[in-house]
Write a protein that holds these residues in place. Structure first.
Motif, mmCIF file in Angstrom:
data_model
loop_
_atom_site.group_PDB
_atom_site.id
_atom_site.type_symbol
_atom_site.label_atom_id
_atom_site.label_comp_id
_atom_site.label_asym_id
_atom_site.label_seq_id
_atom_site.Cartn_x
_atom_site.Cartn_y
_atom_site.Cartn_z
ATOM 1 N N ALA A 180 122.519 -7.018 117.366
ATOM 2 C CA ALA A 180 123.087 -5.752 117.459
ATOM 3 C C ALA A 180 122.670 -4.868 118.319
ATOM 4 O O ALA A 180 121.555 -4.551 118.572
ATOM 5 C CB ALA A 180 122.956 -5.441 115.913
ATOM 6 N N TRP A 219 121.806 -0.332 114.160
ATOM 7 C CA TRP A 219 121.794 -0.782 112.688
ATOM 8 C C TRP A 219 120.982 0.547 112.064
ATOM 9 O O TRP A 219 120.324 1.285 112.421
ATOM 10 C CB TRP A 219 121.029 -2.302 112.612
ATOM 11 C CG TRP A 219 119.438 -2.086 112.804
ATOM 12 C CD1 TRP A 219 118.538 -1.828 111.833
ATOM 13 C CD2 TRP A 219 118.912 -2.141 114.101
ATOM 14 N NE1 TRP A 219 117.311 -1.683 112.597
ATOM 15 C CE2 TRP A 219 117.702 -2.052 113.971
ATOM 16 C CE3 TRP A 219 119.386 -2.515 115.355
ATOM 17 C CZ2 TRP A 219 116.699 -2.289 115.069
ATOM 18 C CZ3 TRP A 219 118.497 -2.515 116.358
ATOM 19 C CH2 TRP A 219 116.837 -2.700 116.141
ATOM 20 N N ASP A 268 119.299 0.960 107.715
ATOM 21 C CA ASP A 268 119.106 0.499 106.446
ATOM 22 C C ASP A 268 119.630 1.666 105.526
ATOM 23 O O ASP A 268 119.480 2.683 105.772
ATOM 24 C CB ASP A 268 117.850 0.238 106.018
ATOM 25 C CG ASP A 268 117.587 -0.972 107.042
ATOM 26 O OD1 ASP A 268 118.263 -1.965 106.927
ATOM 27 O OD2 ASP A 268 116.147 -1.000 107.517
ATOM 28 N N THR A 305 122.125 -3.056 104.835
ATOM 29 C CA THR A 305 121.683 -2.871 106.372
ATOM 30 C C THR A 305 123.196 -3.036 106.855
ATOM 31 O O THR A 305 124.092 -4.100 106.721
ATOM 32 C CB THR A 305 121.040 -3.959 107.016
ATOM 33 O OG1 THR A 305 119.605 -3.978 106.308
ATOM 34 C CG2 THR A 305 120.499 -3.909 108.495
ATOM 35 N N VAL A 306 123.480 -2.083 107.950
ATOM 36 C CA VAL A 306 124.801 -2.197 108.606
ATOM 37 C C VAL A 306 124.501 -2.291 110.114
ATOM 38 O O VAL A 306 123.628 -1.737 110.673
ATOM 39 C CB VAL A 306 125.722 -1.095 108.668
ATOM 40 C CG1 VAL A 306 126.895 -0.922 109.381
ATOM 41 C CG2 VAL A 306 126.343 -0.804 107.112
ATOM 42 N N PHE A 307 125.073 -3.237 110.795
ATOM 43 C CA PHE A 307 124.753 -3.677 112.224
ATOM 44 C C PHE A 307 126.142 -3.370 112.991
ATOM 45 O O PHE A 307 127.001 -3.718 112.513
ATOM 46 C CB PHE A 307 124.405 -5.325 112.305
ATOM 47 C CG PHE A 307 123.636 -5.865 111.629
ATOM 48 C CD1 PHE A 307 122.052 -5.732 111.897
ATOM 49 C CD2 PHE A 307 123.731 -6.438 110.181
ATOM 50 C CE1 PHE A 307 121.154 -5.934 111.040
ATOM 51 C CE2 PHE A 307 122.801 -6.730 109.607
ATOM 52 C CZ PHE A 307 121.133 -6.694 109.697
ATOM 53 N N VAL A 318 131.174 -5.444 113.871
ATOM 54 C CA VAL A 318 130.274 -4.807 112.789
ATOM 55 C C VAL A 318 130.060 -5.870 111.647
ATOM 56 O O VAL A 318 130.705 -6.696 111.391
ATOM 57 C CB VAL A 318 130.907 -3.713 112.097
ATOM 58 C CG1 VAL A 318 132.400 -3.931 111.906
ATOM 59 C CG2 VAL A 318 130.499 -2.794 110.915
ATOM 60 N N PHE A 327 127.545 -6.417 107.691
ATOM 61 C CA PHE A 327 126.321 -6.046 106.838
ATOM 62 C C PHE A 327 125.756 -7.018 106.270
ATOM 63 O O PHE A 327 126.133 -8.155 105.917
ATOM 64 C CB PHE A 327 126.904 -4.930 105.943
ATOM 65 C CG PHE A 327 128.028 -5.488 104.712
ATOM 66 C CD1 PHE A 327 129.257 -6.110 105.254
ATOM 67 C CD2 PHE A 327 127.418 -5.737 103.623
ATOM 68 C CE1 PHE A 327 129.883 -6.644 104.263
ATOM 69 C CE2 PHE A 327 128.173 -6.171 102.589
ATOM 70 C CZ PHE A 327 129.479 -6.584 102.866
ATOM 71 N N THR A 341 134.090 -2.812 106.979
ATOM 72 C CA THR A 341 133.859 -3.723 108.276
ATOM 73 C C THR A 341 135.175 -3.803 108.876
ATOM 74 O O THR A 341 135.453 -4.039 110.050
ATOM 75 C CB THR A 341 132.933 -4.812 108.077
ATOM 76 O OG1 THR A 341 133.649 -5.725 107.134
ATOM 77 C CG2 THR A 341 131.535 -4.390 107.646
ATOM 78 N N THR A 344 125.432 4.706 105.527
ATOM 79 C CA THR A 344 124.515 3.649 106.394
ATOM 80 C C THR A 344 125.161 3.572 107.759
ATOM 81 O O THR A 344 124.625 3.677 108.849
ATOM 82 C CB THR A 344 124.461 2.285 105.789
ATOM 83 O OG1 THR A 344 123.870 2.580 104.426
ATOM 84 C CG2 THR A 344 123.425 1.566 106.392
ATOM 85 N N ALA A 392 123.876 4.648 111.585
ATOM 86 C CA ALA A 392 123.818 3.564 112.854
ATOM 87 C C ALA A 392 124.536 4.194 113.944
ATOM 88 O O ALA A 392 124.225 3.979 115.059
ATOM 89 C CB ALA A 392 124.513 2.277 112.124
ATOM 90 N N ASN A 432 118.848 4.100 114.058
ATOM 91 C CA ASN A 432 118.171 2.799 113.422
ATOM 92 C C ASN A 432 117.216 3.168 112.516
ATOM 93 O O ASN A 432 115.951 2.865 112.579
ATOM 94 C CB ASN A 432 117.661 2.087 114.650
ATOM 95 C CG ASN A 432 118.566 1.507 115.654
ATOM 96 O OD1 ASN A 432 119.663 1.412 115.365
ATOM 97 N ND2 ASN A 432 117.948 0.943 116.745
#
Ligand code: FES
Length: 150
Positions: free
Chosen positions: A28, A31, A33, A44-46, A57, A59, A75, A135, A139, A144
């Motif tokens: 990623a 990201w 949290d 957590t989203v990436f 994307v 999570f 997503t 979140t 990101a 982050n």
């Protein structure tokens, strides 16, 4: 229960049972949290972003059906969109959750996200539905870091 309402519930349960894009993203670019302090749930989203476009994307986390379904639907809708379009969807979704006057506004359609419109009737659950979006917002800000829904 109306047919539409039960269809909406089916979509939410399907996304809770089989969340889309539920995985760690090792590569990623960004990201964040997220944390719902009312229940302690975390996610957590990436993001993988190339030239301002969200190429990928995902999570991870634990939460109620609403938060998991909302993250999964999020997503799906933001993949392939620009970061700016994703932010527009966030503010439109936030209005759907909080603004009684929202019917159909301009901009990108919310599509399947509208299945969550009923959540607005349960103010305690609005934080569940918006956790993934807050979140994501953090990101996208490239910070982050940890965000709470308060
Ligand atoms: Fe924790 Fe919904 S009850 S996110």
């Amino acid at each position: 229960m109306s047919d539409l309402r039960s269809l909406y519930q089916e979509v939410i349960l399907d996304h809770k049972k089989r969340p889309r894009n539920f995985r760690l993203m090792e590569s990623a670019d960004f990201w964040a949290d997220g944390h719902n302090p009312l229940c302690g749930d975390k996610m957590t989203v990436f993001l993988k972003i190339d030239d301002e476009i969200i190429k990928d994307v995902s999570f991870q986390g634990e939460g109620c059906a609403i938060s998991m379904a909302s993250a999964s639907l999020m997503t799906e809708i933001i993949k392939g969109k620009s970061a700016q379009e994703a932010e527009c969807l966030f503010s439109k979704f936030h209005r759907l959750m909080t603004d009684d006057g929202l019917t159909h506004t301009s901009g990108l359609p919310l599509g399947k996200l509208e299945v969550l419109a009923g959540v607005k009737e349960f103010p305690m659950r609005v934080k569940c539905a918006t956790l993934a979006w807050h979140t994501l917002h953090t990101a996208l800000d490239h910070s982050n870091q940890v965000v709470t829904t308060e």
